[in-house]
Design a protein around this motif. Structure first.
Motif, PDB file in Angstrom:
ATOM      1  N   TYR A 208       0.835  -1.193   0.000  1.00 23.83           N
ATOM      2  CA  TYR A 208       0.000   0.000   0.000  1.00 23.83           C
ATOM      3  C   TYR A 208       0.873   1.247   0.000  1.00 23.83           C
ATOM      4  CZ  TYR A 208      -3.431  -3.380   1.583  1.00 23.83           C
ATOM      5  OH  TYR A 208      -4.243  -4.485   1.676  1.00 23.83           O
ATOM      6  N   ARG A 209       0.494   2.225  -0.832  1.00 23.98           N
ATOM      7  CA  ARG A 209       1.200   3.503  -0.793  1.00 23.98           C
ATOM      8  C   ARG A 209       0.864   4.193   0.527  1.00 23.98           C
ATOM      9  NH1 ARG A 209       4.150   6.444  -4.133  1.00 23.98           N
ATOM     10  NH2 ARG A 209       3.450   5.515  -6.084  1.00 23.98           N
TER      11      ARG A 209
ATOM     12  N   GLY B 291       4.106   8.757  -0.075  1.00 22.62           N
ATOM     13  CA  GLY B 291       5.389   8.096   0.083  1.00 22.62           C
ATOM     14  C   GLY B 291       5.458   6.860  -0.783  1.00 22.62           C
ATOM     15  N   GLY B 292       6.307   5.927  -0.391  1.00 23.60           N
ATOM     16  CA  GLY B 292       6.466   4.670  -1.105  1.00 23.60           C
ATOM     17  C   GLY B 292       5.413   3.673  -0.675  1.00 23.60           C
ATOM     18  N   PHE B 293       5.781   2.397  -0.709  1.00 24.56           N
ATOM     19  CA  PHE B 293       4.828   1.322  -0.449  1.00 24.56           C
ATOM     20  C   PHE B 293       5.293   0.433   0.702  1.00 24.56           C
ATOM     21  CE2 PHE B 293       4.190   2.657  -4.762  1.00 24.56           C
ATOM     22  CZ  PHE B 293       2.819   2.545  -4.980  1.00 24.56           C
TER      23      PHE B 293
ATOM     24  N   TYR C  82      10.030   6.583   0.602  1.00 21.57           N
ATOM     25  CA  TYR C  82       9.775   7.568  -0.448  1.00 21.57           C
ATOM     26  C   TYR C  82       9.538   6.902  -1.806  1.00 21.57           C
ATOM     27  CZ  TYR C  82      12.096  10.945   2.707  1.00 21.57           C
ATOM     28  OH  TYR C  82      12.457  11.745   3.776  1.00 21.57           O
ATOM     29  N   ASP C  83       9.105   7.707  -2.747  1.00 20.94           N
ATOM     30  CA  ASP C  83       9.084   7.374  -4.172  1.00 20.94           C
ATOM     31  C   ASP C  83       8.329   6.064  -4.430  1.00 20.94           C
ATOM     32  OD1 ASP C  83      10.806   9.660  -4.464  1.00 20.94           O
ATOM     33  OD2 ASP C  83      12.507   8.377  -3.927  1.00 20.94           O
ATOM     34  N   SER C  84       9.000   5.132  -5.101  1.00 19.11           N
ATOM     35  CA  SER C  84       8.410   3.823  -5.409  1.00 19.11           C
ATOM     36  C   SER C  84       9.051   2.722  -4.583  1.00 19.11           C
ATOM     37  CB  SER C  84       8.596   3.500  -6.903  1.00 19.11           C
ATOM     38  OG  SER C  84       7.884   4.423  -7.682  1.00 19.11           O
ATOM     39  N   ALA C  85       9.796   3.098  -3.548  1.00 21.11           N
ATOM     40  CA  ALA C  85      10.456   2.106  -2.687  1.00 21.11           C
ATOM     41  C   ALA C  85       9.407   1.245  -1.993  1.00 21.11           C
ATOM     42  CB  ALA C  85      11.335   2.810  -1.660  1.00 21.11           C
ATOM     43  N   CYS C  86       9.782  -0.004  -1.689  1.00 20.08           N
ATOM     44  CA  CYS C  86       8.854  -0.954  -1.068  1.00 20.08           C
ATOM     45  C   CYS C  86       9.479  -1.623   0.144  1.00 20.08           C
ATOM     46  CB  CYS C  86       8.476  -2.045  -2.056  1.00 20.08           C
ATOM     47  SG  CYS C  86       7.586  -1.452  -3.485  1.00 20.08           S
ATOM     48  N   VAL C  87       8.662  -1.795   1.183  1.00 21.70           N
ATOM     49  CA  VAL C  87       9.073  -2.530   2.376  1.00 21.70           C
ATOM     50  C   VAL C  87       8.070  -3.665   2.542  1.00 21.70           C
ATOM     51  CG1 VAL C  87       9.601  -2.415   4.830  1.00 21.70           C
ATOM     52  CG2 VAL C  87      10.035  -0.427   3.376  1.00 21.70           C
TER      53      VAL C  87
ATOM     54  N   LYS D  80      14.417   5.021  -0.305  1.00 22.50           N
ATOM     55  CA  LYS D  80      14.048   5.872  -1.444  1.00 22.50           C
ATOM     56  C   LYS D  80      14.182   5.149  -2.776  1.00 22.50           C
ATOM     57  CE  LYS D  80      15.411  10.338   0.441  1.00 22.50           C
ATOM     58  NZ  LYS D  80      16.098  11.575   0.101  1.00 22.50           N
ATOM     59  N   GLY D  81      13.779   5.859  -3.823  1.00 18.99           N
ATOM     60  CA  GLY D  81      13.931   5.354  -5.183  1.00 18.99           C
ATOM     61  C   GLY D  81      13.067   4.144  -5.431  1.00 18.99           C
ATOM     62  N   ARG D  82      13.696   3.086  -5.955  1.00 19.39           N
ATOM     63  CA  ARG D  82      13.006   1.818  -6.229  1.00 19.39           C
ATOM     64  C   ARG D  82      13.569   0.709  -5.349  1.00 19.39           C
ATOM     65  NH1 ARG D  82      10.434   1.300 -11.391  1.00 19.39           N
ATOM     66  NH2 ARG D  82      11.147  -0.857 -11.346  1.00 19.39           N
ATOM     67  N   ALA D  83      14.142   1.092  -4.220  1.00 23.98           N
ATOM     68  CA  ALA D  83      14.739   0.118  -3.303  1.00 23.98           C
ATOM     69  C   ALA D  83      13.665  -0.816  -2.739  1.00 23.98           C
ATOM     70  CB  ALA D  83      15.453   0.840  -2.168  1.00 23.98           C
TER      71      ALA D  83
END
Length: 182
Positions: A20-21, A37-39, A55-60, A73-76
């Motif tokens: 989820y964003r 933020g990110g996801f 942030y951004d398109s980063a995912c946890v 951040k980023g696409r991490a």
């Protein structure tokens, strides 16, 4: 307690898991109320305290945890049982997995991959395509691909690129993109 973020209805599927964003509910650090933020997979991935943020398109994903003043951040992607804490920053297309810990002022960026039970801390920076598996890195800069001095001598003007991989069995110390054996 006033929450600092909420899960929005915007979702996507990442590595088989729905994420989820997030959206900020108040101003903190460099984040403004209303900012997307990110996801994350759930509120169990990002602390509601301090200034940690995705942030951004980063995912946890899964059981990974981001806390204190750290940033993803980023696409991490941070997954597994990994923990990001202190003032650590994970960015670019970095992958953090397993039970890895990124702490203090450590930076992981580019296409770097941290796996297993790795511990990246102090002022360490793991970047480009560097790979660490079950390794300990403190106050060092690791980057990849790297050039081996022996290859440079044998190849004259041709350069061969090789990814850096750290394991408990074989540790490399590296400076200026050149591998140095301990």
């Amino acid at each position: 307690m006033q929450y600092k973020y909420k899960l929005t209805e915007e979702t996507k599927k990442v590595q088989g898991e729905i994420v989820y964003r997030i959206q900020a509910l108040k101003d903190f650090a460099d984040v403004k109320a209303g900012q997307l933020g990110g996801f994350i997979a759930s509120e169990n991935n990002l602390s509601q305290f301090h200034s940690a943020w995705v942030y951004d398109s980063a995912c946890v994903l899964r059981n990974a945890w981001v806390e204190e003043d750290s940033k993803v951040k980023g696409r991490a992607v941070v997954k597994g049982d990994a923990r990001i804490s202190g003032h650590a920053k994970v960015s670019g297309n970095a992958l953090i997995s397993g039970s890895s810990r990124i702490e203090e002022n450590a930076r992981v960026t580019g296409w770097a991959s941290i796996r297993g039970q790795s511990h990246i801390c102090g002022n360490a920076c793991v970047c480009h395509r560097a790979k660490v598996r079950d390794g300990f890195v403190m106050d060092e800069v690791l980057t990849g691909p790297v050039l081996r001095p022996s290859k440079l001598e044998a190849m004259d003007s041709e350069l061969e690129l090789q990814d850096l991989s750290l394991t408990n069995d074989y540790n490399l110390h590296q400076e200026n993109d050149i591998e140095l054996e301990p």
